[in-house]
Design an enzyme around this catalytic site. Structure first.
Site, PDB file in Angstrom:
ATOM      1  N   HIS A   1     -23.250  30.255 -15.633  1.00 28.53           N
ATOM      2  CA  HIS A   1     -22.186  31.137 -14.749  1.00 28.53           C
ATOM      3  C   HIS A   1     -21.128  30.344 -14.945  1.00 28.53           C
ATOM      4  O   HIS A   1     -19.967  31.340 -15.207  1.00 28.53           O
ATOM      5  CB  HIS A   1     -22.919  31.171 -13.441  1.00 28.53           C
ATOM      6  CG  HIS A   1     -24.093  31.847 -13.234  1.00 28.53           C
ATOM      7  ND1 HIS A   1     -25.019  31.112 -12.434  1.00 28.53           N
ATOM      8  CD2 HIS A   1     -24.457  33.036 -13.331  1.00 28.53           C
ATOM      9  CE1 HIS A   1     -25.817  32.013 -12.067  1.00 28.53           C
ATOM     10  NE2 HIS A   1     -25.681  33.234 -12.497  1.00 28.53           N
TER      11      HIS A   1
ATOM     12  N   LYS B   1     -33.757  41.123  -1.682  1.00 28.16           N
ATOM     13  CA  LYS B   1     -34.020  40.046  -2.522  1.00 28.16           C
ATOM     14  C   LYS B   1     -34.189  38.830  -1.228  1.00 28.16           C
ATOM     15  O   LYS B   1     -33.589  38.980  -0.248  1.00 28.16           O
ATOM     16  CB  LYS B   1     -32.688  39.515  -3.159  1.00 28.16           C
ATOM     17  CG  LYS B   1     -33.120  40.084  -4.628  1.00 28.16           C
ATOM     18  CD  LYS B   1     -32.163  39.199  -5.763  1.00 28.16           C
ATOM     19  CE  LYS B   1     -32.449  40.129  -6.966  1.00 28.16           C
ATOM     20  NZ  LYS B   1     -31.720  39.275  -8.016  1.00 28.16           N
TER      21      LYS B   1
ATOM     22  N   ARG C   1     -27.420  37.442 -21.958  1.00 27.01           N
ATOM     23  CA  ARG C   1     -28.372  36.220 -22.607  1.00 27.01           C
ATOM     24  C   ARG C   1     -29.153  36.762 -23.794  1.00 27.01           C
ATOM     25  O   ARG C   1     -28.642  37.343 -24.483  1.00 27.01           O
ATOM     26  CB  ARG C   1     -29.136  35.402 -21.627  1.00 27.01           C
ATOM     27  CG  ARG C   1     -28.101  34.488 -20.884  1.00 27.01           C
ATOM     28  CD  ARG C   1     -28.860  34.148 -19.487  1.00 27.01           C
ATOM     29  NE  ARG C   1     -29.276  35.299 -18.674  1.00 27.01           N
ATOM     30  CZ  ARG C   1     -29.813  35.363 -17.314  1.00 27.01           C
ATOM     31  NH1 ARG C   1     -30.155  34.134 -17.022  1.00 27.01           N
ATOM     32  NH2 ARG C   1     -29.869  36.379 -16.905  1.00 27.01           N
TER      33      ARG C   1
ATOM     34  N   SER D   1     -30.940  30.761 -12.957  1.00 23.23           N
ATOM     35  CA  SER D   1     -31.193  30.172 -11.871  1.00 23.23           C
ATOM     36  C   SER D   1     -32.544  29.980 -11.514  1.00 23.23           C
ATOM     37  O   SER D   1     -32.978  28.974 -11.074  1.00 23.23           O
ATOM     38  CB  SER D   1     -30.432  31.044 -10.537  1.00 23.23           C
ATOM     39  OG  SER D   1     -28.988  31.134 -10.853  1.00 23.23           O
TER      40      SER D   1
END
Ligand code: ADP
Length: 159
Positions: free
Chosen positions: A18, A42, A91, A129
């Site tokens: 990040h 979440k 990614r 993460s």
């Protein structure tokens, strides 16, 4: 012309992947707002307050970066902040489909917004993460993958 960009995400917690995207964005735009999404759907590991604090610490040496949090529609948040660009990091191929779908929806909701994708740097291409949390939970080393104080936060959390 003042060019403001928003970089949204969960940042649960911020990783060096990040930070890399933030630094590169700060080079392009006059102001980058890193916006932590308050997502009731979440179940995050770290509180909004902690995630904002970690991001503030991680970006304290970059003068044109500001950390904030938001709930509701990202496109409305961007509009309210006067930002015409939303930054996302890409990614592996696995990110693409979700991001593609999301980007088209952002555009539908706010035609004035552009979604800009920055390709991950090679050394962070596998980094997320959730992977960092998994490794930390088993006591593995996450050195160089997260800022030092995040490493400490994770060690405290899992101890
Ligand atoms: P979200 O829940 O919105 O995907 P994340 O905190 O997981 O939030 O990620 C925020 C943004 O940062 C996303 O665009 C994600 O693809 C990107 N990102 C996450 N990790 C990396 C990395 N290692 N390299 C480049 N971009 C990344």
């Amino acid at each position: 012309m003042e060019k403001i960009a928003v970089y949204p995400g969960s940042f649960d917690p911020v990783t060096n992947g990040h930070v890399d995207i933030i630094k590169r964005s700060a080079f392009i735009f006059s102001e980058v707002i890193v916006a932590v999404f308050i997502n009731p759907g979440k179940n995050p590991t770290f509180s909004i307050k902690d995630r904002v604090k970690m991001l503030q610490e991680a970006t304290k040496d970059i003068p044109n970066v500001r950390v904030d949090s938001f709930s509701g529609l990202l496109t409305e948040y961007a509009r309210a902040k006067g930002a015409h660009v939303i930054i996302r990091g890409l990614r592996a191929l696995a990110d693409f489909e979700k991001e593609f779908q999301q980007a088209l929806m952002y555009k539908k909701l706010n035609e004035d917004v552009e979604i800009l994708f920055l390709m991950t740097s090679q050394e962070y291409s596998f980094l997320s993460s959730s992977l960092v949390k998994e490794v930390a939970s088993f006591g593995g080393s996450i050195e160089n993958l997260v800022p030092e104080f995040v490493d400490k936060y994770l060690k405290d959390y899992f101890s």
